[in-house]
Enzyme design. Structure first.
Site, PDB file in Angstrom:
ATOM      1  CG  ASP A 121      -8.134   3.017 -12.507  1.00  0.00           C
ATOM      2  OD1 ASP A 121      -7.026   3.248 -13.022  1.00  0.00           O
ATOM      3  OD2 ASP A 121      -8.895   2.107 -12.900  1.00  0.00           O
ATOM      4  CE1 TYR A 122     -11.088   8.012  -4.070  1.00  0.00           C
ATOM      5  CE2 TYR A 122      -9.066   7.293  -2.984  1.00  0.00           C
ATOM      6  CZ  TYR A 122     -10.223   8.047  -2.990  1.00  0.00           C
ATOM      7  OH  TYR A 122     -10.516   8.849  -1.913  1.00  0.00           O
ATOM      8  CG  LEU A 123      -4.589   6.367  -4.668  1.00  0.00           C
ATOM      9  CD1 LEU A 123      -3.389   5.506  -4.281  1.00  0.00           C
ATOM     10  CD2 LEU A 123      -4.909   7.375  -3.566  1.00  0.00           C
ATOM     11  CE  LYS A 126      -9.776  12.485  -3.459  1.00  0.00           C
ATOM     12  NZ  LYS A 126     -11.088  13.196  -3.317  1.00  0.00           N
TER      13      LYS A 126
END
Length: 209
Positions: A121-123, A126
């Site tokens: 989710d974070y990547l 980004k």
């Protein structure tokens, strides 16, 4: 002196960026803060501030700025709101005020977020922010470090558009790389990865051009 808006100035890496800019003869840091307590802390050290919250309207924050370093992070909370949508809002604000360079602190793995198990989710957030920046009218540099550590920086890194290896890097060295990427003759419209290495940061950036 060029005014550099530091988004994420209250974070661990952000504070290091502000200190480096304050010591520079070329740049004047302007810390983006969310409340008066943070504002007071920075102003006690003669650092200018602008009020802004990435989860609100930030279109005013890039006024009178020359450059932006985006080093904000959600720390895993509100990933989409901060790491993706907040970054996109800042890119729009920078475009509105015609700032001449946007330096984005991204992450290794943001080019292929689907390959990650825990940080997908974070990547993805980004990745989406990086792609939005690439498609904007802005001049930019996207810096993708490996895993961040709190060890003391030595000013040396390993840098490539694609390293094809995992690795760690100190927040000190990341902050230095972001600041060294600000000048007009530093890499422009480039995306690159960094981990700890043996090459001085300035030389590594020169070799990329």
């Amino acid at each position: 002196m060029e005014n550099v808006l530091v988004v994420g100035a209250t974070g661990t890496t952000g504070k290091k960026i502000v200190q480096l800019l304050k010591a520079s003869q070329y740049f004047e840091p302007v810390a983006m803060v969310r409340n008066t307590q943070q504002q007071t802390e920075f102003e006690a050290h003669q650092v200018k501030t602008v009020m802004g919250d990435l989860e609100q309207d930030v279109s005013h924050t890039a006024k009178d700025m020359d450059k932006v370093i985006f080093a904000a992070g959600s720390g895993g909370n509100n990933v989409k709101a901060v790491d993706q949508d907040g970054a996109i809002k800042m890119i729009d604000a920078a475009s509105k005020w015609n700032i001449n360079k946007f330096v984005m602190l991204s992450s290794m793995g943001a080019d292929q977020p689907e390959k990650s198990d825990k940080l997908q989710d974070y990547l993805k957030a980004k990745h989406n922010a990086d792609e939005y920046l690439k498609s904007s009218p802005l001049n930019y540099a996207i810096v993708r470090p490996g895993s961040l550590t709190n060890s003391v920086g030595d000013g040396k890194i390993k840098l490539s558009k694609s390293l094809n290896e995992q690795g760690e890097i100190s927040r000190d060295n990341v902050a230095q790389t972001l600041v060294r990427t600000l000048p007009d003759d530093a890499p422009n419209k480039e995306t690159f990865e960094i981990i700890s290495g043996d090459t001085l940061i300035g030389k590594a950036l020169e070799n990329l051009k």
